[in-house]
Design an enzyme around this catalytic site. Structure first.
Site, short mmCIF file in Angstrom:
data_model
loop_
_atom_site.label_atom_id
_atom_site.label_comp_id
_atom_site.label_asym_id
_atom_site.label_seq_id
_atom_site.Cartn_x
_atom_site.Cartn_y
_atom_site.Cartn_z
N ASP A 188 0.86 -1.19 0.14
CA ASP A 188 -0.08 -0.02 0.00
C ASP A 188 0.82 1.36 -0.08
OD1 ASP A 188 -2.01 -1.81 0.49
OD2 ASP A 188 -2.89 -0.98 2.19
N HIS A 226 4.03 -2.32 3.08
CA HIS A 226 3.97 -0.95 2.49
C HIS A 226 5.48 -0.89 1.59
CE1 HIS A 226 0.91 -0.17 5.63
NE2 HIS A 226 0.54 0.66 4.62
ZN LIG Z 1 -2.77 3.43 3.14
#
Ligand SMILES: [Zn+2]
Length: 258
Positions: free
Chosen positions: A75, A220
């Protein structure tokens, strides 16, 4: 089923019942307060937990998968660290899904191109990823989703089907916006917390403890420590005969539509 609609109906009914009862016998005021507080508590829990399916149906894993197969999702990119993530994925022959933020796509279009050229999937993660996203009106959310879709579709040439809400928080406005845009919500069941945690060992042990067939891992591609954890994690998966497959394959859903 515990959904926002059912819970709202139940608590409205309960409060009405109490009001009616109050006409015949004095009900202590604190009962009303208690019921409203429980109602608010359930709402907060349902909004914050993507796997609760409280506001929207979210695909968070494949519970019927029995083989050692999992999916990786990244993400908040693309960012300068995405290229290192791509190198590692290539080295370990793993395919992932990147939930991109619209404004970051504008900054790093060449990285999105590379993600797709390497055979990974992309999904929508809003345009702004604003802290106030969960307070936005449905029209503003719809605009953000469309804007990010348009940016991604320049590279995919196909309609984007997957959306992951910022912070994994869902609201009635997001639910209404999704009815307009038609995205499928992809959640996760293994959260690395690499956005907040910086200790690599802690992040790695957190993910490894939770790994099971059919899982979707949230990582991430925005920080150096996440890249270091990823390398160790991919090694672990390889040593334990886990196969990393795409979200499409794991969930039997299409990431793009013609
Ligand atoms: Zn996010």
């Amino acid at each position: 089923m515990i959904t926002h609609k059912n819970i709202s109906l139940f608590f409205i009914f309960l409060l009405l019942l109490l009001f009616l009862l109050n006409l015949y016998m004095a009900i202590n005021f604190w009962w009303f307060v208690l019921i409203v507080l429980i109602w608010m508590g359930i709402n907060a829990f349902g909004s914050a937990r993507i796997s609760s399916n409280y506001h929207v149906k979210a695909f968070c894993n494949n519970p019927s998968e029995t083989e050692k197969k999992i999916a990786l999702t990244f993400d908040d990119g693309p960012s300068e660290f995405t290229l290192e993530v791509l190198e590692l994925l290539k080295k370990y022959n793993a395919k992932a899904t990147f939930f991109c933020i619209g404004k970051n796509i504008e900054t790093h279009p060449e990285i999105v191109k590379q993600i797709i050229a390497d055979g990974h999937l992309v999904g929508n993660h809003s345009y702004s990823h604003s802290r106030f996203f969960d307070f936005y009106h449905e029209d503003k959310i719809t605009d953000e989703l469309r804007k990010t879709d348009a940016l991604l579709e320049k590279f995919t040439s196909k309609k984007i089907n997957f959306f992951r809400p910022p912070y994994g928080v869902t609201t009635p406005s997001i639910s209404r916006a999704l009815k307009v845009t038609g995205h499928k919500v992809i959640g996760w069941n293994i959260r690395s917390l690499d956005g907040g945690l910086k200790n690599q060992d802690l992040i790695l042990s957190r993910i490894i403890k939770r790994i099971s067939p059919g899982g979707i891992v949230l990582l991430h591609d925005t920080a150096p420590h996440s890249v270091l954890v990823l390398e160790q994690f991919l090694q672990f998966l390889q040593q334990n005969n886990y196969k990393v497959i795409s979200v499409e394959e794991l969930l039997n859903l299409k990431a793009y539509e013609n």
